[in-house]
Design an enzyme around this catalytic site. Structure first.
Site, short mmCIF file in Angstrom:
data_model
loop_
_atom_site.label_atom_id
_atom_site.label_comp_id
_atom_site.label_asym_id
_atom_site.label_seq_id
_atom_site.Cartn_x
_atom_site.Cartn_y
_atom_site.Cartn_z
N GLN A 9 0.82 -1.21 0.00
CA GLN A 9 0.00 0.00 0.00
C GLN A 9 0.86 1.26 0.00
O GLN A 9 1.52 1.56 1.00
CB GLN A 9 -0.87 -0.02 1.26
CG GLN A 9 -1.76 1.19 1.45
CD GLN A 9 -2.48 1.15 2.79
OE1 GLN A 9 -1.92 0.66 3.78
NE2 GLN A 9 -3.69 1.65 2.84
N GLY A 10 0.82 2.00 -1.08
CA GLY A 10 1.59 3.22 -1.15
C GLY A 10 0.73 4.45 -0.91
O GLY A 10 0.33 5.14 -1.85
N TYR A 11 0.42 4.70 0.33
CA TYR A 11 -0.39 5.86 0.71
C TYR A 11 0.48 6.96 1.34
O TYR A 11 0.63 8.03 0.81
CB TYR A 11 -1.46 5.45 1.73
CG TYR A 11 -2.78 4.95 1.17
CD1 TYR A 11 -2.84 4.20 0.00
CD2 TYR A 11 -3.97 5.21 1.85
CE1 TYR A 11 -4.06 3.73 -0.48
CE2 TYR A 11 -5.20 4.75 1.38
CZ TYR A 11 -5.24 4.01 0.21
OH TYR A 11 -6.44 3.54 -0.26
N SER A 12 1.04 6.65 2.52
CA SER A 12 1.72 7.68 3.32
C SER A 12 2.99 8.20 2.65
O SER A 12 3.69 7.47 1.97
CB SER A 12 2.11 7.11 4.69
OG SER A 12 1.01 6.52 5.30
N SER A 71 4.34 -1.03 4.28
CA SER A 71 4.54 -2.35 4.88
C SER A 71 4.85 -3.38 3.81
O SER A 71 4.14 -3.44 2.79
CB SER A 71 3.29 -2.79 5.64
OG SER A 71 3.05 -1.91 6.71
N GLU A 103 -9.59 -1.59 5.33
CA GLU A 103 -8.34 -1.80 6.07
C GLU A 103 -8.62 -1.73 7.57
O GLU A 103 -8.17 -2.57 8.35
CB GLU A 103 -7.31 -0.74 5.68
CG GLU A 103 -6.02 -0.88 6.51
CD GLU A 103 -4.94 0.13 6.13
OE1 GLU A 103 -5.20 1.01 5.28
OE2 GLU A 103 -3.84 0.02 6.69
N GLU A 121 -6.56 9.14 16.92
CA GLU A 121 -7.10 10.51 16.92
C GLU A 121 -7.87 10.78 15.63
O GLU A 121 -8.93 11.41 15.64
CB GLU A 121 -5.96 11.53 17.09
CG GLU A 121 -5.29 11.50 18.48
CD GLU A 121 -4.38 10.29 18.70
OE1 GLU A 121 -3.94 9.68 17.70
OE2 GLU A 121 -4.12 9.94 19.86
C1 LIG Z 1 3.22 -0.45 11.64
C2 LIG Z 1 2.81 0.53 10.61
C3 LIG Z 1 2.52 0.11 9.32
C4 LIG Z 1 2.16 1.02 8.34
N1 LIG Z 1 1.92 0.57 7.07
C5 LIG Z 1 1.64 1.46 6.08
C6 LIG Z 1 1.49 1.02 4.74
O1 LIG Z 1 1.59 -0.17 4.44
N2 LIG Z 1 1.25 1.93 3.79
C7 LIG Z 1 1.11 3.25 4.08
O2 LIG Z 1 0.87 4.03 3.17
N3 LIG Z 1 1.25 3.72 5.34
C8 LIG Z 1 1.52 2.84 6.35
N4 LIG Z 1 1.69 3.30 7.64
C9 LIG Z 1 1.64 4.74 7.90
C10 LIG Z 1 0.48 5.23 8.70
O3 LIG Z 1 -0.70 5.21 7.96
C11 LIG Z 1 0.82 6.64 9.20
O4 LIG Z 1 1.90 6.53 10.08
C12 LIG Z 1 -0.34 7.29 9.91
O5 LIG Z 1 -1.35 7.61 9.02
C13 LIG Z 1 0.07 8.55 10.70
O6 LIG Z 1 0.79 9.45 9.94
P1 LIG Z 1 2.16 10.05 10.49
O7 LIG Z 1 3.02 8.92 10.86
O8 LIG Z 1 2.67 11.00 9.50
O9 LIG Z 1 1.78 10.83 11.82
P2 LIG Z 1 1.22 12.32 11.96
O10 LIG Z 1 0.09 12.51 11.03
O11 LIG Z 1 2.33 13.31 11.89
O12 LIG Z 1 0.62 12.27 13.42
C14 LIG Z 1 1.39 12.47 14.63
C15 LIG Z 1 0.42 12.57 15.81
O13 LIG Z 1 -0.45 13.69 15.65
C16 LIG Z 1 -1.81 13.28 15.70
N5 LIG Z 1 -2.61 14.06 14.78
C17 LIG Z 1 -2.36 14.32 13.47
N6 LIG Z 1 -3.36 15.00 12.94
C18 LIG Z 1 -4.29 15.20 13.90
C19 LIG Z 1 -5.56 15.84 13.95
N7 LIG Z 1 -6.11 16.40 12.89
N8 LIG Z 1 -6.23 15.81 15.11
C20 LIG Z 1 -5.69 15.22 16.20
N9 LIG Z 1 -4.52 14.60 16.21
C21 LIG Z 1 -3.82 14.59 15.08
C22 LIG Z 1 -1.79 11.82 15.29
O14 LIG Z 1 -2.93 11.14 15.75
C23 LIG Z 1 -0.51 11.34 15.92
O15 LIG Z 1 -0.74 11.04 17.27
C24 LIG Z 1 2.06 2.39 8.65
C25 LIG Z 1 2.34 2.82 9.94
C26 LIG Z 1 2.72 1.91 10.92
C27 LIG Z 1 3.02 2.41 12.29
#
Ligand SMILES: Cc1cc2nc3c(=O)[nH]c(=O)nc-3n(C[C@H](O)[C@H](O)[C@H](O)COP(=O)(O)OP(=O)(O)OC[C@H]3O[C@@H](n4cnc5c(N)ncnc54)[C@H](O)[C@@H]3O)c2cc1C
Lengths: 379, 400
Positions: B131-134, B166, B255, B384
């Site tokens: 999954q290429g999202y983030s 992942s 998901e 959140e």
């Molecule tokens: C084990 C694991 C597997 C993953 N696998 C994949 C994958 O296969 N493909 C993929 O694309 N991504 C994957 N991800 C990424 C995951 O989707 C992101 O880490 C997640 O969406 C959070 O983004 P971020 O890490 O940039 O955190 P941030 O968005 O920077 O968030 C940091 C903190 O701020 C809080 N926050 C942010 N915005 C708000 C808001 N509006 N209101 C309140 N709180 C807020 C968050 O809840 C968090 O606590 C994976 C992550 C993990 C940990």
């Protein structure tokens, strides 16, 4: 069985909601309280409920009941929870109906169930003696006297005890308080000599009583079920009551939550609706999740009471434990998020806080049930 | 016998005959999961046989239509199959992001040719997807993603970086959210595109997690050419161009539902009370540590109510559809619960649970799992973010 209501059950719910919104809104409870009503509920309303088949919701058709099962009874409890309707439903239609249905001899059923289903006779279940729920600690003693018994002791927190015509009382015929063996259930006339009932007005303005037994005479024919072996039977009845109360608490929580959401949408501070503040959104979203958890546990408990009555102990304990925690949270959040207005008697939310507190305590609070679940699971 | 009863009996017999002995017994962890894919090395002959037999019935994806490699089963039949598999402790023959995420999205938004082309290899475990999202600057605010995709006539040209992908280094294909219109508002210029990872310019770099393992990667796209059609009539883009956000959101509900339903092994292993009874011991029939006992009992109450809620939500959902916005509620509650569960297991294990290496602890199995659970409430959208979604989409609370 899928964890959803059947079409028939949904119809019952919709009909109940319509009826209660019209006939028994929260303002009705307020009126009963403000007029110091001696019964604490509206007898005419109860009559109407009985005519709709609610009083005999659990009673088989041959005895004049609707035989809608525990899920049906739970639906009515939940709806009455929404409107905080005061009625003898829990004590008569769930507790006594379950006891009579599951334990009574056929002659007792014939005598009591038709009157119960007609709403003509009111019942109460007298179990607890101390401030916390503890059925095995029953000390009220039924001494063998000739062919019968003499009951002495005191019961407390008896829902509808002051208006009931008949009292189902848990008494000790053998063993010592704390033991499960040695309990016997009696069905006693409330006008029996030596029985005094005092209404205790509770924080929720609903009915409870302290009942004293001073050498009250009972015959063998007044025994419900087995002598000395009443504990399991009592547990079954209590489980039905716990699930019913949990359903009532769920209805009350959902209503308090919905009022709170309305308020969050309407009320403006700092130039915006309260509901747009994320700190409050998250609290609301968390509470929503918890309420959904509670609803699932309760529906499953009611379904299992219908499908496997004898094995429904753990799931009823789950339902009451979960309802205890979630309804408390719903009530506390509701008051807090309403601000000052939530503290006023004029506003309804306080009634929900009060009723939920009483229901939480009755037949075991969440600590009681968490302990019980741990014991059931061997730790 | 009703049709469902007949189905149950036949299923029971078939499973009994076809599920290899080695494929019964609860999954111990990651090492027992079959992910499939071009580079998959089966852990045993039994794992391979089991996958092939289940795939031949379409039961790796029992609810999908038969023409796309599924079993064509109704909701009730799927439930029965799951129950019968559980009864003999049959392991899942195949897990994959294709099954959990891409499949449901294709079924809803894909063209018939795309479904025919991509779904069957997923069902048979032949192609592994990631999954290429983030992106480094697009996490919770996913729609701000910048990975660029240009229309070059006969192909798309992709440039940019993804992160936290992942299993990217073990996958064959990737579904990617890309920006196809940088002038539109942020939700309106995104497309959902399918890319072959063996194409020149795609590279991955593993990232090590706090658990010491490296299940996810940075994924780079440097001038990656992706044909407009992967085969005749099979477009690389799912849904409409620039409308990929709808597909992306829909995929996320699946998901989230999958994560909360324990797809990632959320509820594997023994009950908390049982674990603690062994670790801490009993006194007079009760856990020797009364405060731990109370916390565990509370957690078991919440966990049980949660499992019932999962069941209820599925029963309430219409046949073939997911649970919608409630996937956010389940994801939030389930993952927060799982973190709590592992905290309690660590409490119960005491200093033993802190061992990181060596046979006694199976190389720190508990400690590593505990650390991994911290990601449950981050992956697939943080807690959140789920609460935000519940507030807006379910409770209808206003925007700030
Ligand atoms: C084990 C694991 C597997 C993953 N696998 C994949 C994958 O296969 N493909 C993929 O694309 N991504 C994957 N991800 C990424 C995951 O989707 C992101 O880490 C997640 O969406 C959070 O983004 P971020 O890490 O940039 O955190 P941030 O968005 O920077 O968030 C940091 C903190 O701020 C809080 N926050 C942010 N915005 C708000 C808001 N509006 N209101 C309140 N709180 C807020 C968050 O809840 C968090 O606590 C994976 C992550 C993990 C940990």
């Amino acid at each position: 069985m899928p964890l959803v209501l059947t079409e028939e059950q949904e119809m019952l719910r919709d009909a109940a909601r319509g009826f209660l919104d019209e006939k028994a809104p929260v303002s009705a409870l307020r009126k009963l309280r403000d007029s110091d009503d001696a019964t604490g509920f509206d007898r005419d309303l109860w009559k109407e409920m009985a005519e709709m088949g609610w009083a005999g919701i659990l009673v088989e058709e041959e005895y004049g009941g609707a035989d809608f099962g525990f899920v049906g009874a739970g639906i009515l409890s939940e709806e009455m929870g929404r409107t905080l309707t005061a009625s003898p439903f829990l004590s008569t239609s769930i507790l006594a109906a379950t006891a009579l249905k599951k334990i009574a001899a056929s002659s007792q059923k014939e005598e009591h169930l038709p009157k119960l289903a007609a709403g003509a006779t009111l019942y109460a279940l007298a179990v607890d003696e101390g401030r916390k729920h503890a059925p095995s600690k029953t000390a009220l003693f039924a001494e063998k006297a000739g062919n019968g018994f003499k009951l002495s002791g005191a019961k407390t927190f008896v829902a509808d005890g002051h208006v009931a015509d008949k009292i189902i009382v848990a008494a000790r015929t053998a063993g010592a308080p704390g033991e499960e063996a040695g309990l016997t259930l009696f069905l006693i006339d409330a006008s029996a000599k030596g029985l005094t009932s005092n209404r205790t007005i509770m924080v929720d303005n609903r009915n409870a009583a302290r009942i004293e037994f001073d050498a009250v005479e009972a015959t063998g024919g007044d025994v419900l079920g087995e002598v000395d072996g009443g504990y399991l039977a009592l547990e079954g009845v209590l489980n039905a009551g716990r699930a019913g109360l949990a359903a009532e608490m769920s209805g009350a929580s959902q209503q308090a939550f919905s009022m709170t959401l309305d308020y969050l949408r309407e009320r403006k501070q700092f130039g915006q609706s309260l509901g747009s503040f994320q700190a409050l959104q998250h609290r609301a979203a968390h509470l929503y999740s918890e309420i959904e958890m509670m609803k699932s546990a309760i529906l499953k408990a009611l379904q299992d009471l219908d499908a496997h009555y004898g094995m429904a102990g753990p799931i009823c304990t789950l339902a009451k434990a979960k309802a205890g925690e979630v309804a408390k949270l719903a009530a506390i959040e509701a008051v807090q998020l309403h601000g000052g207005i939530g503290m006023t008697d004029e506003f309804d939310i306080g009634f929900y806080l009060k009723r939920i507190r009483v229901a939480q305590e009755m037949f075991g609070d969440s600590a009681f049930h968490a302990d019980r679940l741990a014991q059931m699971r061997g730790y | 016998m009703t049709e469902l009863e007949t189905f149950r009996t036949e299923t029971r017999v078939w499973l009994e005959e076809n599920c290899p002995e080695e494929m019964r017994g609860s999954t111990r962890g990651e090492e027992d999961i079959c992910w499939g894919g071009l580079r998959w090395e089966f852990r045993s002959e039994a794992q391979k046989t089991w996958l092939q037999r289940m795939a031949s019935k379409g039961w790796t994806v029992p609810a999908w239509p038969q023409e796309y490699g599924g079993g064509g089963l109704s909701k009730d039949e799927v439930k029965i199959l799951k129950e019968e598999m559980r009864a003999i402790k049959a392991r899942s023959p195949l897990e994959s992001f294709g099954i959990w995420m891409l499949g449901p999205a294709l079924l809803k938004y894909g063209a018939h040719e795309q479904k025919l082309h991509f779904l069957r290899p997923i069902a048979r475990g032949e192609i592994r997807w990631c999954q290429g999202y983030s992106e480094p600057n697009a996490g919770s605010d996913l729609a701000s993603l910048q990975c660029k995709c240009e229309d070059k006539g006969d192909h798309w040209l992709v440039n940019g970086q993804k992160i936290w992908t992942s299993y990217a280094d073990e996958s064959d294909w990737i579904f990617v959210l890309v920006r196809t219109d940088s002038t539109a508002t942020k939700h309106n210029g995104i497309s959902f595109i399918l890319v072959d990872m063996s194409a020149p310019g795609v590279s991955t770099k593993p990232i090590k997690l706090i658990s010491g393992k490296s299940p996810f990667c940075e994924t780079f796209f440097d001038d990656v050419k992706t044909p407009k059609e992967h085969s005749v009539g099979v477009s690389a883009v799912v849904g409409e161009i620039n409308r990929g956000w709808d597909v992306a959101k829909y995929l996320l509900t699946h998901e989230r539902e999958m994560i909360s339903a324990g797809g990632g092994g959320l509820f594997g292993g023994r009950g908390l009370g049982e674990v603690a009874a062994q670790d801490v011991g009993l006194e007079n029939g009760r856990l020797a540590d009364p405060i731990l006992r109370a916390k565990i009992a509370q957690a078991e109450i919440d966990g049980w109510a949660f499992l019932l809620t999962l069941e209820r939500m599925k029963d309430e959902a219409k046949s073939g559809q997911g649970v919608g916005a409630n996937s956010s509620m389940l994801k939030y509650y389930g993952t927060e619960f799982n973190k709590r569960r592992f905290e309690l297991m660590m409490d119960s294990g005491g200093s033993d649970s802190l061992e990181w290496e060596g046979e006694r602890s199976e190389d720190g199995k508990l400690a590593r799992s505990w650390l991994r659970t911290k990601g449950n409430s981050i992956e697939g959208g943080t807690s959140e973010v789920q609460l935000n979604i519940i507030a807006k989409r379910i409770l209808d609370l206003p925007n700030a």
